[in-house]
Motif scaffolding. Structure first.
Motif, PDB file in Angstrom:
ATOM      1  N   ARG A   1       0.835  -1.201   0.000  1.00 51.00           N
ATOM      2  CA  ARG A   1       0.000   0.000   0.000  1.00 51.00           C
ATOM      3  C   ARG A   1       0.873   1.255   0.000  1.00 51.00           C
ATOM      4  O   ARG A   1       1.939   1.271   0.596  1.00 51.00           O
ATOM      5  CB  ARG A   1      -0.930   0.009   1.217  1.00 51.00           C
ATOM      6  CG  ARG A   1      -1.950  -1.100   1.209  1.00 51.00           C
ATOM      7  CD  ARG A   1      -2.929  -0.954   2.356  1.00 51.00           C
ATOM      8  NE  ARG A   1      -3.767   0.237   2.218  1.00 51.00           N
ATOM      9  CZ  ARG A   1      -4.865   0.293   1.465  1.00 51.00           C
ATOM     10  NH1 ARG A   1      -5.248  -0.763   0.771  1.00 51.00           N
ATOM     11  NH2 ARG A   1      -5.569   1.403   1.402  1.00 51.00           N
ATOM     12  N   GLN A   2       0.394   2.252  -0.699  1.00 55.47           N
ATOM     13  CA  GLN A   2       1.064   3.550  -0.724  1.00 55.47           C
ATOM     14  C   GLN A   2       0.099   4.619  -0.215  1.00 55.47           C
ATOM     15  O   GLN A   2      -1.113   4.388  -0.131  1.00 55.47           O
ATOM     16  CB  GLN A   2       1.520   3.917  -2.138  1.00 55.47           C
ATOM     17  CG  GLN A   2       2.617   3.045  -2.717  1.00 55.47           C
ATOM     18  CD  GLN A   2       2.059   1.915  -3.554  1.00 55.47           C
ATOM     19  OE1 GLN A   2       1.068   2.066  -4.249  1.00 55.47           O
ATOM     20  NE2 GLN A   2       2.694   0.762  -3.467  1.00 55.47           N
ATOM     21  N   ILE A   3       0.644   5.755   0.086  1.00 52.74           N
ATOM     22  CA  ILE A   3      -0.175   6.915   0.420  1.00 52.74           C
ATOM     23  C   ILE A   3       0.290   8.084  -0.430  1.00 52.74           C
ATOM     24  O   ILE A   3       1.493   8.309  -0.597  1.00 52.74           O
ATOM     25  CB  ILE A   3      -0.125   7.261   1.922  1.00 52.74           C
ATOM     26  CG1 ILE A   3      -1.095   8.409   2.226  1.00 52.74           C
ATOM     27  CG2 ILE A   3       1.296   7.618   2.369  1.00 52.74           C
ATOM     28  CD1 ILE A   3      -1.386   8.596   3.694  1.00 52.74           C
ATOM     29  N   ALA A   4      -0.668   8.771  -1.016  1.00 56.79           N
ATOM     30  CA  ALA A   4      -0.370   9.945  -1.828  1.00 56.79           C
ATOM     31  C   ALA A   4      -0.797  11.177  -1.053  1.00 56.79           C
ATOM     32  O   ALA A   4      -1.875  11.206  -0.451  1.00 56.79           O
ATOM     33  CB  ALA A   4      -1.109   9.873  -3.163  1.00 56.79           C
ATOM     34  N   VAL A   5       0.048  12.193  -1.038  1.00 55.98           N
ATOM     35  CA  VAL A   5      -0.261  13.443  -0.337  1.00 55.98           C
ATOM     36  C   VAL A   5       0.034  14.618  -1.256  1.00 55.98           C
ATOM     37  O   VAL A   5       0.867  14.534  -2.163  1.00 55.98           O
ATOM     38  CB  VAL A   5       0.543  13.585   0.977  1.00 55.98           C
ATOM     39  CG1 VAL A   5       0.227  12.442   1.925  1.00 55.98           C
ATOM     40  CG2 VAL A   5       2.041  13.661   0.710  1.00 55.98           C
ATOM     41  N   VAL A   6      -0.668  15.709  -1.001  1.00 49.60           N
ATOM     42  CA  VAL A   6      -0.461  16.931  -1.770  1.00 49.60           C
ATOM     43  C   VAL A   6      -0.179  18.058  -0.783  1.00 49.60           C
ATOM     44  O   VAL A   6      -0.673  18.051   0.347  1.00 49.60           O
ATOM     45  CB  VAL A   6      -1.702  17.243  -2.648  1.00 49.60           C
ATOM     46  CG1 VAL A   6      -2.933  17.473  -1.786  1.00 49.60           C
ATOM     47  CG2 VAL A   6      -1.463  18.441  -3.557  1.00 49.60           C
ATOM     48  N   GLY A   7       0.637  19.011  -1.207  1.00 50.43           N
ATOM     49  CA  GLY A   7       0.976  20.104  -0.291  1.00 50.43           C
ATOM     50  C   GLY A   7       1.694  21.238  -0.994  1.00 50.43           C
ATOM     51  O   GLY A   7       1.728  21.313  -2.228  1.00 50.43           O
ATOM     52  N   VAL A   8       2.270  22.114  -0.184  1.00 49.08           N
ATOM     53  CA  VAL A   8       2.959  23.290  -0.703  1.00 49.08           C
ATOM     54  C   VAL A   8       4.426  23.257  -0.276  1.00 49.08           C
ATOM     55  O   VAL A   8       4.740  22.860   0.840  1.00 49.08           O
ATOM     56  CB  VAL A   8       2.276  24.591  -0.210  1.00 49.08           C
ATOM     57  CG1 VAL A   8       2.228  24.641   1.316  1.00 49.08           C
ATOM     58  CG2 VAL A   8       2.976  25.842  -0.750  1.00 49.08           C
ATOM     59  N   PHE A   9       5.303  23.650  -1.176  1.00 52.37           N
ATOM     60  CA  PHE A   9       6.733  23.712  -0.866  1.00 52.37           C
ATOM     61  C   PHE A   9       7.225  25.141  -1.050  1.00 52.37           C
ATOM     62  O   PHE A   9       6.592  25.957  -1.722  1.00 52.37           O
ATOM     63  CB  PHE A   9       7.535  22.764  -1.778  1.00 52.37           C
ATOM     64  CG  PHE A   9       7.591  23.204  -3.221  1.00 52.37           C
ATOM     65  CD1 PHE A   9       8.545  24.121  -3.664  1.00 52.37           C
ATOM     66  CD2 PHE A   9       6.680  22.712  -4.147  1.00 52.37           C
ATOM     67  CE1 PHE A   9       8.590  24.540  -4.993  1.00 52.37           C
ATOM     68  CE2 PHE A   9       6.709  23.124  -5.477  1.00 52.37           C
ATOM     69  CZ  PHE A   9       7.667  24.032  -5.897  1.00 52.37           C
ATOM     70  N   GLN A  10       8.368  25.401  -0.439  1.00 52.92           N
ATOM     71  CA  GLN A  10       9.048  26.679  -0.688  1.00 52.92           C
ATOM     72  C   GLN A  10      10.531  26.405  -0.866  1.00 52.92           C
ATOM     73  O   GLN A  10      11.160  25.741  -0.036  1.00 52.92           O
ATOM     74  CB  GLN A  10       8.837  27.669   0.457  1.00 52.92           C
ATOM     75  CG  GLN A  10       9.486  29.029   0.169  1.00 52.92           C
ATOM     76  CD  GLN A  10       8.984  30.122   1.089  1.00 52.92           C
ATOM     77  OE1 GLN A  10       8.490  29.859   2.169  1.00 52.92           O
ATOM     78  NE2 GLN A  10       9.115  31.370   0.658  1.00 52.92           N
ATOM     79  N   GLU A  11      11.064  26.879  -1.976  1.00 53.38           N
ATOM     80  CA  GLU A  11      12.486  26.713  -2.238  1.00 53.38           C
ATOM     81  C   GLU A  11      13.283  27.653  -1.342  1.00 53.38           C
ATOM     82  O   GLU A  11      12.785  28.693  -0.904  1.00 53.38           O
ATOM     83  CB  GLU A  11      12.783  26.992  -3.709  1.00 53.38           C
ATOM     84  CG  GLU A  11      12.095  26.021  -4.658  1.00 53.38           C
ATOM     85  CD  GLU A  11      12.352  26.376  -6.107  1.00 53.38           C
ATOM     86  OE1 GLU A  11      13.109  27.336  -6.370  1.00 53.38           O
ATOM     87  OE2 GLU A  11      11.796  25.692  -6.989  1.00 53.38           O
ATOM     88  N   CYS A  12      14.526  27.285  -1.098  1.00 53.95           N
ATOM     89  CA  CYS A  12      15.384  28.131  -0.262  1.00 53.95           C
ATOM     90  C   CYS A  12      15.577  29.506  -0.896  1.00 53.95           C
ATOM     91  O   CYS A  12      15.784  30.500  -0.198  1.00 53.95           O
ATOM     92  CB  CYS A  12      16.734  27.452  -0.051  1.00 53.95           C
ATOM     93  SG  CYS A  12      16.631  25.845   0.781  1.00 53.95           S
ATOM     94  N   ALA A  13      15.460  29.576  -2.227  1.00 54.91           N
ATOM     95  CA  ALA A  13      15.609  30.845  -2.934  1.00 54.91           C
ATOM     96  C   ALA A  13      14.329  31.682  -2.886  1.00 54.91           C
ATOM     97  O   ALA A  13      14.343  32.839  -3.303  1.00 54.91           O
ATOM     98  CB  ALA A  13      15.999  30.593  -4.386  1.00 54.91           C
ATOM     99  N   GLY A  14      13.218  31.077  -2.399  1.00 62.18           N
ATOM    100  CA  GLY A  14      11.993  31.858  -2.246  1.00 62.18           C
ATOM    101  C   GLY A  14      10.744  31.358  -2.947  1.00 62.18           C
ATOM    102  O   GLY A  14       9.659  31.401  -2.368  1.00 62.18           O
ATOM    103  N   PRO A  15      10.831  30.918  -4.233  1.00 62.82           N
ATOM    104  CA  PRO A  15       9.616  30.507  -4.952  1.00 62.82           C
ATOM    105  C   PRO A  15       8.855  29.383  -4.248  1.00 62.82           C
ATOM    106  O   PRO A  15       9.463  28.512  -3.622  1.00 62.82           O
ATOM    107  CB  PRO A  15      10.167  30.042  -6.307  1.00 62.82           C
ATOM    108  CG  PRO A  15      11.434  30.809  -6.480  1.00 62.82           C
ATOM    109  CD  PRO A  15      12.027  30.882  -5.106  1.00 62.82           C
TER     110      PRO A  15
END
Length: 205
Positions: A118-132
């Motif tokens: 079994r796997q689990i899929a998740v969605v979310g938000v990231f922020q790069e160290c450079a800002g974007p």
């Protein structure tokens, strides 16, 4: 000690205490200001859906115990979406859970590669160290030692980071960038290539 000396000493202690309190107050205020809400809205809710104008602010440095920079080495922060991080007034309309009624979730379990595991899929938000900032989708393997393993990751820089997931036909995973639109993509395990790949979402396969 003379009366004048004693008075100066007392005044000095009072001023020092007041300065200390002011310093603590300023620090507390600065810390409170730094604790930005996870979701802010850049627009008018009367004209647009909240997920269209939502701006998400990642505040964690790991996802399910996996450091953000091990998912992508350019990331400094990554936070998976969870309902408890989103104001209820955005998720509910007339007492109805809009995501649930649409069959969507921020995390979905399944056997997406067709095996018994079994796997689990998740969605979310990231922020790069450079800002974007941007949106990510992860598929993680459950493991015997309890430490999840990244099977798949996709990420896109965007000012509209909202994302939701649901199961599609034949063990596929449907990722959407909204809750009431056709902006969705289908992720399917390619047996020949032995990897996950995006495919046209015609009838969700």
């Amino acid at each position: 000690m003379s009366t004048s000396s004693f008075t100066r000493l007392v005044l000095g202690l009072i001023v020092g205490s007041m300065a200390g309190v002011a310093g603590v107050t300023a620090l507390t205020t600065a810390q409170a200001a730094a604790q930005q809400a996870f979701v802010t809205l850049n627009g008018d809710l009367k004209k647009e859906a909240w997920w269209v104008i939502a701006d998400f602010h990642p505040f964690t440095t790991e996802v399910r115990g996996i450091p953000a920079n091990q998912i992508r080495n350019s990331w400094c922060k990554a936070t998976e979406f969870r309902k408890d991080l989103v104001p209820k007034e955005l998720l509910f309309e007339d007492g109805v859970d809009v995501m649930q009624s649409a069959g969507m979730s921020f995390a979905v379990e399944g056997r997406f590669d067709g095996t018994a595991a079994r796997q689990i899929a998740v969605v979310g938000v990231f922020q790069e160290c450079a800002g974007p900032k941007g949106r990510f989708v992860l598929i993680l393997d459950h493991s015997a030692d309890g430490k999840p393993k990244v099977r798949f990751v996709t990420a896109v820089r965007t000012d509209r980071q909202f994302g939701a997931l649901r199961k599609g036909k034949g063990g596929t995973l449907v990722a959407s960038a909204c809750m009431q639109c056709d902006d969705s993509s289908v992720l399917k395990w390619d047996r020949r290539k032995r990897k996950f790949d995006w495919v046209p979402d015609a009838d969700e396969l």
